[in-house]
Motif scaffolding. Structure first.
Motif, PDB file in Angstrom:
ATOM      1  N   GLU A 153       6.914 -10.584   9.328  1.00 39.92           N
ATOM      2  CA  GLU A 153       5.879 -10.935  10.290  1.00 39.92           C
ATOM      3  C   GLU A 153       4.623 -10.096  10.045  1.00 39.92           C
ATOM      4  O   GLU A 153       4.696  -8.976   9.579  1.00 39.92           O
ATOM      5  N   ASN A 154       3.483 -10.679  10.335  1.00 35.90           N
ATOM      6  CA  ASN A 154       2.217  -9.973  10.167  1.00 35.90           C
ATOM      7  C   ASN A 154       1.909  -9.175  11.426  1.00 35.90           C
ATOM      8  O   ASN A 154       1.887  -9.723  12.524  1.00 35.90           O
ATOM      9  N   ILE A 155       1.669  -7.893  11.244  1.00 37.25           N
ATOM     10  CA  ILE A 155       1.436  -6.991  12.370  1.00 37.25           C
ATOM     11  C   ILE A 155       0.113  -6.270  12.146  1.00 37.25           C
ATOM     12  O   ILE A 155      -0.136  -5.727  11.074  1.00 37.25           O
ATOM     13  N   LYS A 156      -0.718  -6.244  13.176  1.00 40.71           N
ATOM     14  CA  LYS A 156      -1.967  -5.492  13.108  1.00 40.71           C
ATOM     15  C   LYS A 156      -1.873  -4.291  14.030  1.00 40.71           C
ATOM     16  O   LYS A 156      -1.511  -4.418  15.200  1.00 40.71           O
ATOM     17  N   ILE A 157      -2.195  -3.124  13.501  1.00 42.45           N
ATOM     18  CA  ILE A 157      -2.238  -1.900  14.299  1.00 42.45           C
ATOM     19  C   ILE A 157      -3.602  -1.252  14.120  1.00 42.45           C
ATOM     20  O   ILE A 157      -4.304  -1.517  13.142  1.00 42.45           O
ATOM     21  N   THR A 158      -3.971  -0.430  15.077  1.00 41.54           N
ATOM     22  CA  THR A 158      -5.271   0.234  15.041  1.00 41.54           C
ATOM     23  C   THR A 158      -5.095   1.727  15.249  1.00 41.54           C
ATOM     24  O   THR A 158      -4.111   2.178  15.833  1.00 41.54           O
ATOM     25  N   MET A 159      -6.064   2.495  14.766  1.00 40.88           N
ATOM     26  CA  MET A 159      -5.986   3.951  14.894  1.00 40.88           C
ATOM     27  C   MET A 159      -7.352   4.518  15.241  1.00 40.88           C
ATOM     28  O   MET A 159      -8.331   4.279  14.531  1.00 40.88           O
ATOM     29  N   LEU A 160      -7.412   5.258  16.333  1.00 39.10           N
ATOM     30  CA  LEU A 160      -8.633   5.947  16.720  1.00 39.10           C
ATOM     31  C   LEU A 160      -8.769   7.215  15.876  1.00 39.10           C
ATOM     32  O   LEU A 160      -7.879   8.069  15.875  1.00 39.10           O
ATOM     33  N   ASN A 161      -9.882   7.323  15.165  1.00 41.57           N
ATOM     34  CA  ASN A 161     -10.103   8.472  14.283  1.00 41.57           C
ATOM     35  C   ASN A 161     -11.168   9.395  14.856  1.00 41.57           C
ATOM     36  O   ASN A 161     -12.323   9.002  15.002  1.00 41.57           O
ATOM     37  N   LEU A 200      -9.575   7.755   5.308  1.00 37.66           N
ATOM     38  CA  LEU A 200      -8.591   7.078   6.159  1.00 37.66           C
ATOM     39  C   LEU A 200      -8.590   5.573   5.909  1.00 37.66           C
ATOM     40  O   LEU A 200      -7.527   4.937   5.888  1.00 37.66           O
ATOM     41  N   GLU A 201      -9.760   5.003   5.724  1.00 41.90           N
ATOM     42  CA  GLU A 201      -9.831   3.570   5.457  1.00 41.90           C
ATOM     43  C   GLU A 201      -9.165   3.229   4.125  1.00 41.90           C
ATOM     44  O   GLU A 201      -8.500   2.193   3.996  1.00 41.90           O
ATOM     45  N   GLN A 202      -9.320   4.105   3.142  1.00 42.11           N
ATOM     46  CA  GLN A 202      -8.642   3.889   1.864  1.00 42.11           C
ATOM     47  C   GLN A 202      -7.131   4.060   2.026  1.00 42.11           C
ATOM     48  O   GLN A 202      -6.345   3.307   1.434  1.00 42.11           O
ATOM     49  N   ALA A 203      -6.722   5.034   2.843  1.00 43.55           N
ATOM     50  CA  ALA A 203      -5.294   5.237   3.102  1.00 43.55           C
ATOM     51  C   ALA A 203      -4.704   4.000   3.770  1.00 43.55           C
ATOM     52  O   ALA A 203      -3.563   3.614   3.478  1.00 43.55           O
ATOM     53  N   ALA A 204      -5.470   3.376   4.664  1.00 50.56           N
ATOM     54  CA  ALA A 204      -5.000   2.158   5.330  1.00 50.56           C
ATOM     55  C   ALA A 204      -4.752   1.055   4.302  1.00 50.56           C
ATOM     56  O   ALA A 204      -3.764   0.310   4.395  1.00 50.56           O
ATOM     57  N   LYS A 205      -5.628   0.951   3.308  1.00 48.67           N
ATOM     58  CA  LYS A 205      -5.456  -0.046   2.245  1.00 48.67           C
ATOM     59  C   LYS A 205      -4.234   0.270   1.391  1.00 48.67           C
ATOM     60  O   LYS A 205      -3.461  -0.620   1.031  1.00 48.67           O
ATOM     61  N   ASP A 206      -4.064   1.554   1.058  1.00 47.02           N
ATOM     62  CA  ASP A 206      -2.914   1.957   0.241  1.00 47.02           C
ATOM     63  C   ASP A 206      -1.603   1.723   0.992  1.00 47.02           C
ATOM     64  O   ASP A 206      -0.598   1.304   0.407  1.00 47.02           O
ATOM     65  N   PHE A 207      -1.624   1.997   2.289  1.00 46.41           N
ATOM     66  CA  PHE A 207      -0.442   1.775   3.118  1.00 46.41           C
ATOM     67  C   PHE A 207      -0.109   0.283   3.182  1.00 46.41           C
ATOM     68  O   PHE A 207       1.052  -0.114   3.058  1.00 46.41           O
ATOM     69  N   GLN A 208      -1.123  -0.552   3.317  1.00 43.37           N
ATOM     70  CA  GLN A 208      -0.902  -1.990   3.380  1.00 43.37           C
ATOM     71  C   GLN A 208      -0.394  -2.530   2.043  1.00 43.37           C
ATOM     72  O   GLN A 208       0.406  -3.469   2.005  1.00 43.37           O
ATOM     73  N   ALA A 209      -0.838  -1.924   0.943  1.00 42.20           N
ATOM     74  CA  ALA A 209      -0.370  -2.356  -0.373  1.00 42.20           C
ATOM     75  C   ALA A 209       1.141  -2.173  -0.490  1.00 42.20           C
ATOM     76  O   ALA A 209       1.830  -2.960  -1.152  1.00 42.20           O
ATOM     77  N   GLU A 210       1.658  -1.130   0.149  1.00 48.74           N
ATOM     78  CA  GLU A 210       3.095  -0.872   0.131  1.00 48.74           C
ATOM     79  C   GLU A 210       3.819  -1.585   1.266  1.00 48.74           C
ATOM     80  O   GLU A 210       5.048  -1.717   1.237  1.00 48.74           O
ATOM     81  N   ASN A 211       3.054  -2.021   2.279  1.00 48.53           N
ATOM     82  CA  ASN A 211       3.621  -2.729   3.438  1.00 48.53           C
ATOM     83  C   ASN A 211       2.740  -3.937   3.732  1.00 48.53           C
ATOM     84  O   ASN A 211       1.936  -3.918   4.672  1.00 48.53           O
ATOM     85  N   PRO A 212       2.880  -5.007   2.940  1.00 47.79           N
ATOM     86  CA  PRO A 212       1.957  -6.142   2.997  1.00 47.79           C
ATOM     87  C   PRO A 212       1.865  -6.837   4.355  1.00 47.79           C
ATOM     88  O   PRO A 212       0.872  -7.513   4.634  1.00 47.79           O
ATOM     89  N   GLU A 235      -6.268  -0.962  11.019  1.00 47.36           N
ATOM     90  CA  GLU A 235      -7.719  -0.865  11.195  1.00 47.36           C
ATOM     91  C   GLU A 235      -8.070   0.496  11.776  1.00 47.36           C
ATOM     92  O   GLU A 235      -7.458   0.941  12.749  1.00 47.36           O
ATOM     93  N   ILE A 236      -9.058   1.174  11.190  1.00 42.34           N
ATOM     94  CA  ILE A 236      -9.502   2.481  11.654  1.00 42.34           C
ATOM     95  C   ILE A 236     -10.677   2.305  12.616  1.00 42.34           C
ATOM     96  O   ILE A 236     -11.658   1.638  12.291  1.00 42.34           O
ATOM     97  N   VAL A 237     -10.567   2.906  13.791  1.00 40.40           N
ATOM     98  CA  VAL A 237     -11.612   2.831  14.815  1.00 40.40           C
ATOM     99  C   VAL A 237     -12.214   4.226  14.998  1.00 40.40           C
ATOM    100  O   VAL A 237     -11.575   5.118  15.567  1.00 40.40           O
ATOM    101  N   PRO A 238     -13.416   4.480  14.515  1.00 40.19           N
ATOM    102  CA  PRO A 238     -14.001   5.823  14.619  1.00 40.19           C
ATOM    103  C   PRO A 238     -14.512   6.143  16.020  1.00 40.19           C
ATOM    104  O   PRO A 238     -14.965   5.253  16.746  1.00 40.19           O
TER     105      PRO A 238
END
Length: 443
Positions: free
Chosen positions: A44-52, A61-73, A78-81
């Motif tokens: 299932e597709n799951i969207k989570i957000t993180m307050l930075n 952090l935004e690059q880490a989010a991409k790397d994390f998604q690459a391993e967990n498609p 989404e990073i929220v500053p």
């Protein structure tokens, strides 16, 4: 024929039911409330957000989010500053008030207790066994830990080795500065070499959350005595105007004011100006923390060396604080339980595990974000000189525990008081009075 027709009809009906159930099963697989690892295979597709609240690592952090998604498609992060000038507490509170909190919140240690009834108990998470000693103590209430210790940070005087080497006519030894008088002597040598001695960044969070708290934490190497001092301060039993550590710290600040590159307009500076003038070698020293390395490195074109000097509080080198760096776990990640679904909570937990146990996650934390980890299993050494310097102070036991549980409005209110002192709007007695008035009104 009738018998054959009857069984044929049953077979066709069964086939139709199988197709319907299959379609329903496919639909269930997209349900955001399903948990990872359920019998749909976690697809299932799951969207989570993180307050930075660490703006200086937002890109990382935004690059880490991409790397994390690459391993967990199936997981999108989404990073929220946090907005400029807004405290993490204010931002998180506003999001809850709007009914739209982020799945994860990066907050300051002192904010955790205020949200403990709205966030998950993380006591049973696997990374708890690898968290360094005392890293979750300040976020544990009634035996339950509510936060992930994201970063150990330290701060003091960051120095540019090349500038200081030129000033002293040789190799600068950081151990040569352990008193206010020695610091002033170094400032004079830097000025004589044609460079500005230092820059004071006038932001309220730097002055109110970092510099002023040295007057609290520097009271004693015994943390219980520091806690007693704070209780006495709240009770109105402390006379700051006659307190030796406070006065010693402000004596040092007076020296800093004298040699500040922005002395003529002390409140005009910005955070971005600090790493630029230090990295370019225009100043020798900047009061800031190891989180500033990504910005400093962007201006350092000479592959220079940098390190930390403690902020002296007296002219007796043996006094506590004169050879210690202020450091502690500064940022924590909390997981919302009010609005996030079980699937989102599981996905957020997976991200925290990824930081601690996966190669890409550890690389993000230590190498990309230049963060000193709070987990003993992470063996990566800080690549940046500031992280290395703080780590050396930690290993040598020369640490003054940072005041990481101050009230959320401490930096804004007393940061403003420090700004007035920096701009000579109030004298030291007036500053002491404002600080005492603040604490006696803290509930």
């Amino acid at each position: 024929m009738k018998k054959e027709q009857r069984w044929t009809g049953i077979w066709v009906l069964s086939l139709i039911m199988m197709l319907v159930l299959s379609a329903c099963g496919g639909k269930a697989g997209t349900d955001s409330n399903a948990s990872p690892g359920s019998n749909d295979g976690g697809s299932e597709n799951i969207k989570i957000t993180m307050l930075n609240s660490k703006s200086e690592i937002n890109n990382q952090l935004e690059q880490a989010a991409k790397d994390f998604q690459a391993e967990n498609p199936n997981i999108t992060l989404e990073i929220v500053p946090v907005g400029s000038g807004q405290s993490p507490f204010e931002k998180a509170s506003a999001l809850y008030a709007s009914g739209n909190p982020t799945t994860m919140m990066m907050l300051d240690t002192g904010d955790v207790e205020k949200f403990k009834d709205r966030v998950l108990d993380l006591t049973s998470e696997p990374w708890m066994k690898d968290a360094v000693e005392n890293s979750t103590t300040a976020t544990t209430f009634d035996g339950k830990n509510y936060a992930f210790p994201f970063s150990i940070e330290g701060y003091g005087f960051i120095y540019n080795q090349k500038v200081l080497d030129q000033a002293v006519g040789g190799t600068f030894d950081p151990k040569s500065v352990e008193t206010t008088a020695q610091l002033e002597d170094l400032f004079k040598k830097i000025a004589a070499a044609g460079k500005a001695p230092l820059i004071i960044s006038p932001m309220d969070w730097s002055l109110g959350a970092h510099y002023l708290p040295l007057a609290y934490g520097g009271q004693s190497a015994d943390r219980s005595q520091v806690d007693q001092f704070m209780n006495d301060l709240k009770a109105g039993k402390v006379d700051l105007a006659s307190n030796a550590v406070f006065n010693g710290l402000m004596d040092t600040f007076d020296v800093m004011k004298t040699y500040n590159i922005d002395k003529a307009s002390p409140l005009s500076g910005t955070y971005e100006r600090g790493p630029e003038v230090l990295g370019k070698g225009e100043v020798g020293i900047w009061f800031m923390g190891n989180w500033a390395w990504p910005q400093i490195s962007g201006f350092d074109t000479a592959d220079g060396k940098y390190g930390f000097l403690p902020v002296p509080v007296s002219n007796n080198a043996a006094d506590f604080g004169n050879s210690q760096i202020s450091a502690a776990v500064s940022k924590r990640i909390l997981l919302d339980k009010e609005k996030s679904t079980p699937a989102q909570q599981d996905a957020a937990k997976k991200f925290l595990d990824w930081i601690v146990y996966k190669e890409k996650g550890q690389d993000f934390l230590v190498k990309q974000a230049s963060i000193i980890p709070a987990f003993s299993n992470i063996k990566l050494e800080p690549a940046d000189p500031l992280g290395k310097s703080i780590s050396e102070y930690i290993k040598a036991g020369k640490i003054e525990e940072s005041m990481s549980t101050l009230p959320a409005d401490h930096w804004s209110k007393l940061g403003a008081s420090m700004q007035k002192y920096l701009a000579n709007v109030v004298d030291r007695a007036g500053l002491a009075s404002e600080i005492q008035a603040y604490w006696t009104n803290v509930k």
